[in-house]
Write a protein that holds these residues in place. Sequence first.
Motif, PDB file in Angstrom:
ATOM      1  N   TRP A 217      48.377  41.250  40.481  1.00 47.83           N
ATOM      2  CA  TRP A 217      47.306  41.977  41.172  1.00 47.83           C
ATOM      3  C   TRP A 217      46.049  41.110  41.192  1.00 47.83           C
ATOM      4  CZ3 TRP A 217      47.482  46.302  44.000  1.00 47.83           C
ATOM      5  CH2 TRP A 217      48.574  47.163  43.854  1.00 47.83           C
ATOM      6  N   VAL A 218      45.411  41.047  42.361  1.00 51.93           N
ATOM      7  CA  VAL A 218      44.215  40.236  42.529  1.00 51.93           C
ATOM      8  C   VAL A 218      43.103  41.101  43.143  1.00 51.93           C
ATOM      9  CG1 VAL A 218      43.222  38.164  43.565  1.00 51.93           C
ATOM     10  CG2 VAL A 218      45.643  38.207  42.922  1.00 51.93           C
ATOM     11  N   LYS A 219      41.905  41.006  42.557  1.00 53.44           N
ATOM     12  CA  LYS A 219      40.747  41.722  43.094  1.00 53.44           C
ATOM     13  C   LYS A 219      39.968  40.778  44.008  1.00 53.44           C
ATOM     14  CE  LYS A 219      36.799  44.494  41.550  1.00 53.44           C
ATOM     15  NZ  LYS A 219      36.017  44.963  40.365  1.00 53.44           N
ATOM     16  N   VAL A 220      39.796  41.207  45.272  1.00 50.12           N
ATOM     17  CA  VAL A 220      39.228  40.322  46.291  1.00 50.12           C
ATOM     18  C   VAL A 220      38.048  41.028  46.989  1.00 50.12           C
ATOM     19  CG1 VAL A 220      39.701  39.019  48.393  1.00 50.12           C
ATOM     20  CG2 VAL A 220      41.492  39.319  46.684  1.00 50.12           C
TER      21      VAL A 220
ATOM     22  N   PHE B 139      49.625  30.115  39.615  1.00 52.33           N
ATOM     23  CA  PHE B 139      48.801  31.023  38.819  1.00 52.33           C
ATOM     24  C   PHE B 139      48.385  30.430  37.478  1.00 52.33           C
ATOM     25  CE2 PHE B 139      51.639  34.275  41.109  1.00 52.33           C
ATOM     26  CZ  PHE B 139      50.797  34.279  42.212  1.00 52.33           C
ATOM     27  N   HIS B 140      48.611  29.132  37.275  1.00 54.06           N
ATOM     28  CA  HIS B 140      48.218  28.516  36.010  1.00 54.06           C
ATOM     29  C   HIS B 140      46.698  28.456  35.849  1.00 54.06           C
ATOM     30  CE1 HIS B 140      52.239  27.852  34.904  1.00 54.06           C
ATOM     31  NE2 HIS B 140      52.461  26.686  35.506  1.00 54.06           N
ATOM     32  N   ASP B 141      45.969  28.445  36.949  1.00 50.79           N
ATOM     33  CA  ASP B 141      44.498  28.518  36.901  1.00 50.79           C
ATOM     34  C   ASP B 141      44.035  29.417  38.035  1.00 50.79           C
ATOM     35  OD1 ASP B 141      44.242  26.924  39.357  1.00 50.79           O
ATOM     36  OD2 ASP B 141      44.794  25.211  38.096  1.00 50.79           O
ATOM     37  N   ASP B 142      42.722  29.622  38.136  1.00 47.88           N
ATOM     38  CA  ASP B 142      42.189  30.572  39.118  1.00 47.88           C
ATOM     39  C   ASP B 142      41.826  29.938  40.451  1.00 47.88           C
ATOM     40  OD1 ASP B 142      42.453  32.709  37.430  1.00 47.88           O
ATOM     41  OD2 ASP B 142      40.431  32.533  36.574  1.00 47.88           O
ATOM     42  N   GLU B 143      42.183  28.699  40.680  1.00 46.67           N
ATOM     43  CA  GLU B 143      41.845  28.037  41.940  1.00 46.67           C
ATOM     44  C   GLU B 143      42.463  28.737  43.142  1.00 46.67           C
ATOM     45  OE1 GLU B 143      39.817  25.374  42.735  1.00 46.67           O
ATOM     46  OE2 GLU B 143      39.102  25.695  40.689  1.00 46.67           O
ATOM     47  N   TYR B 144      43.622  29.350  42.935  1.00 47.39           N
ATOM     48  CA  TYR B 144      44.297  30.003  44.054  1.00 47.39           C
ATOM     49  C   TYR B 144      43.466  31.134  44.644  1.00 47.39           C
ATOM     50  CZ  TYR B 144      45.466  33.974  41.052  1.00 47.39           C
ATOM     51  OH  TYR B 144      45.406  35.073  40.237  1.00 47.39           O
ATOM     52  N   ARG B 145      42.593  31.763  43.822  1.00 47.57           N
ATOM     53  CA  ARG B 145      41.785  32.901  44.296  1.00 47.57           C
ATOM     54  C   ARG B 145      40.862  32.497  45.444  1.00 47.57           C
ATOM     55  NH1 ARG B 145      41.711  37.322  40.732  1.00 47.57           N
ATOM     56  NH2 ARG B 145      42.827  36.933  38.766  1.00 47.57           N
ATOM     57  N   LYS B 146      40.462  31.224  45.464  1.00 42.73           N
ATOM     58  CA  LYS B 146      39.553  30.767  46.510  1.00 42.73           C
ATOM     59  C   LYS B 146      40.207  30.782  47.890  1.00 42.73           C
ATOM     60  CE  LYS B 146      37.103  27.718  43.290  1.00 42.73           C
ATOM     61  NZ  LYS B 146      36.710  26.311  42.981  1.00 42.73           N
ATOM     62  N   SER B 147      41.545  30.823  47.913  1.00 40.53           N
ATOM     63  CA  SER B 147      42.260  30.797  49.191  1.00 40.53           C
ATOM     64  C   SER B 147      42.648  32.196  49.668  1.00 40.53           C
ATOM     65  CB  SER B 147      43.532  29.945  49.061  1.00 40.53           C
ATOM     66  OG  SER B 147      43.207  28.636  48.684  1.00 40.53           O
ATOM     67  N   ILE B 148      42.241  33.237  48.926  1.00 35.08           N
ATOM     68  CA  ILE B 148      42.604  34.602  49.303  1.00 35.08           C
ATOM     69  C   ILE B 148      41.408  35.266  49.982  1.00 35.08           C
ATOM     70  CG2 ILE B 148      43.400  36.843  48.497  1.00 35.08           C
ATOM     71  CD1 ILE B 148      44.669  35.433  46.116  1.00 35.08           C
ATOM     72  N   LEU B 149      41.617  35.763  51.183  1.00 30.34           N
ATOM     73  CA  LEU B 149      40.552  36.412  51.954  1.00 30.34           C
ATOM     74  C   LEU B 149      41.027  37.778  52.413  1.00 30.34           C
ATOM     75  CD1 LEU B 149      39.447  33.414  54.228  1.00 30.34           C
ATOM     76  CD2 LEU B 149      38.372  34.183  52.099  1.00 30.34           C
TER      77      LEU B 149
ATOM     78  N   LEU C 272      39.197  51.507  58.683  1.00 24.87           N
ATOM     79  CA  LEU C 272      39.650  50.291  59.350  1.00 24.87           C
ATOM     80  C   LEU C 272      40.626  49.491  58.465  1.00 24.87           C
ATOM     81  CD1 LEU C 272      36.352  49.001  60.998  1.00 24.87           C
ATOM     82  CD2 LEU C 272      38.163  50.390  62.013  1.00 24.87           C
ATOM     83  N   ASN C 273      41.530  48.839  59.168  1.00 28.08           N
ATOM     84  CA  ASN C 273      42.456  47.947  58.482  1.00 28.08           C
ATOM     85  C   ASN C 273      41.739  46.636  58.166  1.00 28.08           C
ATOM     86  OD1 ASN C 273      44.793  46.951  57.385  1.00 28.08           O
ATOM     87  ND2 ASN C 273      45.871  46.728  59.336  1.00 28.08           N
ATOM     88  N   TYR C 274      42.339  45.846  57.314  1.00 27.68           N
ATOM     89  CA  TYR C 274      41.768  44.528  57.016  1.00 27.68           C
ATOM     90  C   TYR C 274      42.896  43.507  56.899  1.00 27.68           C
ATOM     91  CZ  TYR C 274      42.871  46.027  52.203  1.00 27.68           C
ATOM     92  OH  TYR C 274      43.500  46.504  51.070  1.00 27.68           O
ATOM     93  N   ASP C 275      42.597  42.324  57.409  1.00 23.79           N
ATOM     94  CA  ASP C 275      43.553  41.225  57.358  1.00 23.79           C
ATOM     95  C   ASP C 275      43.464  40.524  56.013  1.00 23.79           C
ATOM     96  OD1 ASP C 275      44.556  41.618  59.883  1.00 23.79           O
ATOM     97  OD2 ASP C 275      43.187  40.213  60.843  1.00 23.79           O
ATOM     98  N   VAL C 276      44.616  40.006  55.564  1.00 28.29           N
ATOM     99  CA  VAL C 276      44.669  39.287  54.284  1.00 28.29           C
ATOM    100  C   VAL C 276      45.197  37.885  54.540  1.00 28.29           C
ATOM    101  CG1 VAL C 276      45.695  39.196  51.994  1.00 28.29           C
ATOM    102  CG2 VAL C 276      45.004  41.407  52.972  1.00 28.29           C
ATOM    103  N   THR C 277      44.499  36.901  54.041  1.00 27.61           N
ATOM    104  CA  THR C 277      44.929  35.504  54.099  1.00 27.61           C
ATOM    105  C   THR C 277      45.311  35.062  52.692  1.00 27.61           C
ATOM    106  OG1 THR C 277      43.434  35.055  55.942  1.00 27.61           O
ATOM    107  CG2 THR C 277      44.286  33.159  54.729  1.00 27.61           C
TER     108      THR C 277
END
Length: 301
Positions: free
Chosen positions: A215-218, A248-258, A274-279
């Motif tokens: 689970w990721v909070k964005v 998931f070894h570090d939090d760098e991946y979070r920067k690519s989630i929109l 409204l719906n929202y797109d996820v990248t």
Amino acid sequence: MLRNWQTVLLSIALAVFTWFLVTGREVVETWVDMPVVMTNPPEGLIIEDGLVDKIQVRLRGPKGLVGNLASQNLVYPINVSNLKIGEQVVDIDPAKIPLSSTYEIIEVRPNRLRLTVDRRISKKITVEAAWAGNLNPDYKLQEVTASPDVVTIRGPETLLRKISKTRVVLKGDFPEDVPRSWAEDVALEVPDEIEASPGQVNVEAFFAPKTREIWVKVPIEYQDPEGFKVSVHQRYVRLLIEGPVFLFHDDEYRKSILASVVFGGKVAEGKFELNYDVTLPEGCRLEKKNPETVTTVLKKN
């Protein structure tokens, strides 16, 4: 003088003749090695065990003749036309030993052969492929294939009857970088008595990253449409994503989630769900959104 020479020559001739006469009549015993040759072999049958290359014959005969036996290329023939599948005993018959009555056969070693006879057949079997080696713990083996996955084997029927498949093992170590696939030609694992066609197959192993869900909070992102002011009732959404463990070894991946609000083609004033797109980063998949929509208020400027 001439008569003396003639007398000497005659004496020598008589001595030689006497020596040959005595030697030829002298009886001796000896062992003679005699190669074994199969005759009239039945079609399709093979002798698996028990056949010897030669027999040893102990004989008695004139000394002068015995000394010449080694140069006569004598062989003992075994007629195998009546052989049947299984174990059977074949006696060595002294009467078939190719020696004249001048010689007396005293002993034969071995005096009988215990033969194991089988039929030579061919059959098709499947090939099971496996991989062995060290692998980066963030990856897993997906599949191992063999090409071709069916081969033909040929050999003794009693042995082939027990074989329905064979195994090939592809070996390789990938402790760091792991390829998507790895292939090599590998020899088949079959007993020595069996021939395989082809004798080796191409084995390919496929690897993939291990995955897990998280689970990721964005934060919610949006851009005000022209002529409107947007307000969103919540600033964050929660996303359940599946992705490679190594990501998931570090939090760098979070920067690519929109997570971006979608306004659609026609914008109007009011309150909307409204719906929202996820990248997501490459290799990740969205499993669930919480909430599915966001409450959005649009007001004209």
